[in-house]
Each structure stands twice: as C-alpha cells, then as structure tokens.
Design a protein around this motif. Structure first.
Motif, mmCIF file in Angstrom:
data_model
loop_
_atom_site.group_PDB
_atom_site.id
_atom_site.type_symbol
_atom_site.label_atom_id
_atom_site.label_comp_id
_atom_site.label_asym_id
_atom_site.label_seq_id
_atom_site.Cartn_x
_atom_site.Cartn_y
_atom_site.Cartn_z
ATOM 1 N N LEU A 28 0.794 -1.227 0.000
ATOM 2 C CA LEU A 28 0.000 0.000 0.000
ATOM 3 C C LEU A 28 0.826 1.278 0.000
ATOM 4 O O LEU A 28 0.304 2.346 0.296
ATOM 5 N N ILE A 29 2.097 1.199 -0.315
ATOM 6 C CA ILE A 29 2.936 2.396 -0.281
ATOM 7 C C ILE A 29 2.506 3.422 -1.331
ATOM 8 O O ILE A 29 2.492 4.623 -1.057
ATOM 9 N N GLY A 30 2.124 2.980 -2.510
ATOM 10 C CA GLY A 30 1.683 3.910 -3.558
ATOM 11 C C GLY A 30 0.428 4.678 -3.173
ATOM 12 O O GLY A 30 0.419 5.913 -3.201
ATOM 13 N N THR A 36 -1.596 10.780 1.408
ATOM 14 C CA THR A 36 -0.979 11.600 2.452
ATOM 15 C C THR A 36 0.178 12.446 1.969
ATOM 16 O O THR A 36 0.626 13.327 2.690
ATOM 17 N N GLY A 37 0.683 12.175 0.783
ATOM 18 C CA GLY A 37 1.803 12.956 0.267
ATOM 19 C C GLY A 37 3.091 12.666 1.011
ATOM 20 O O GLY A 37 3.448 11.518 1.246
ATOM 21 N N TYR A 44 2.007 5.795 8.451
ATOM 22 C CA TYR A 44 2.443 4.443 8.808
ATOM 23 C C TYR A 44 2.771 4.343 10.290
ATOM 24 O O TYR A 44 2.476 3.335 10.935
ATOM 25 N N GLY A 45 3.369 5.377 10.856
ATOM 26 C CA GLY A 45 3.648 5.382 12.295
ATOM 27 C C GLY A 45 2.375 5.313 13.114
ATOM 28 O O GLY A 45 2.285 4.560 14.097
ATOM 29 N N ALA A 46 1.362 6.084 12.716
ATOM 30 C CA ALA A 46 0.071 6.041 13.420
ATOM 31 C C ALA A 46 -0.575 4.669 13.274
ATOM 32 O O ALA A 46 -1.163 4.147 14.226
#
Length: 109
Positions: A28-30, A36-37, A44-46
């Motif tokens: 899901l990185i794309g 989120t830009g 990802y941290g949240a």
C-alpha cells in the motif's frame, strides 16, 4: 516420541514483523503516498501504534492463559459457547457490511 518444537520470542517477532511489512508497507505504499503525500511515514507510524494497541490485549492474555486457537478459543474459554457464537456472527456480518458497501475508499474517505 520427539519433544514438540516451540517458537522462540525472536521467531514470533520476526513472523509478526514480516506480516506487517508484507501486508501493509509493501502493498500500500503507492496509495499511501497518493493520499498523504510527504507525510506517509507519519500515517504508517500512526497505523503501527493503532495496530499495536489492538493486539496488546491478545498478547497479555496469551501470556496468562495457554489456549490452542485464536479469538474464538479465547472467547469460548472466557465467556462460554453462546458468547463465542455471538462473536462469530458479529464478525461475519461486519465483514458482509464491507462487501456490500464495496470499495473501502468510499467508507474511509
């Protein structure tokens, strides 16, 4: 008979980290960057913090009670068969709701 093999703490942490990386970060990185830009790392941290909070009760419970199985085994042991059946029905119908609504993006955004 041979002694049954057990997974070590390092093995379990490696399995958990592999699942998180494989299921979320890589696939899901794309879309994450698209939504989120430049703050994708913050998203990802949240997600890691929220995911950890949702798993912590199972971690503590599994260290206190030895059960074979997942959520169903925990509920059936702690609350009984009727409650475990209720849990299965709730999980089933909540998944059906997402399938009927279709795309997760319409639900979340």
């Amino acid at each position: 008979m041979s002694k049954p093999k057990k997974l070590s703490l390092v093995s379990l942490v490696a399995i958990a980290a592999g699942q998180v990386i494989g299921a979320g970060v890589v696939t899901l990185i794309g879309p994450a960057i698209g939504v989120t830009g430049m703050s994708a790392w913050l998203a990802y941290g949240a997600a890691v913090i929220v995911g950890l909070m949702s798993v912590l009760p199972f971690i503590f419970l599994s260290s206190a009670v030895v059960l074979e199985g997942g959520e169903y085994s925990i509920v059936i042991e702690m609350l009984g068969k009727k409650s475990s059946w209720d849990l299965c029905c709730c999980l089933y119908f909540s998944n059906i709701r997402f399938i009927i609504n279709g795309n997760f993006n319409r639900i979340l955004f």
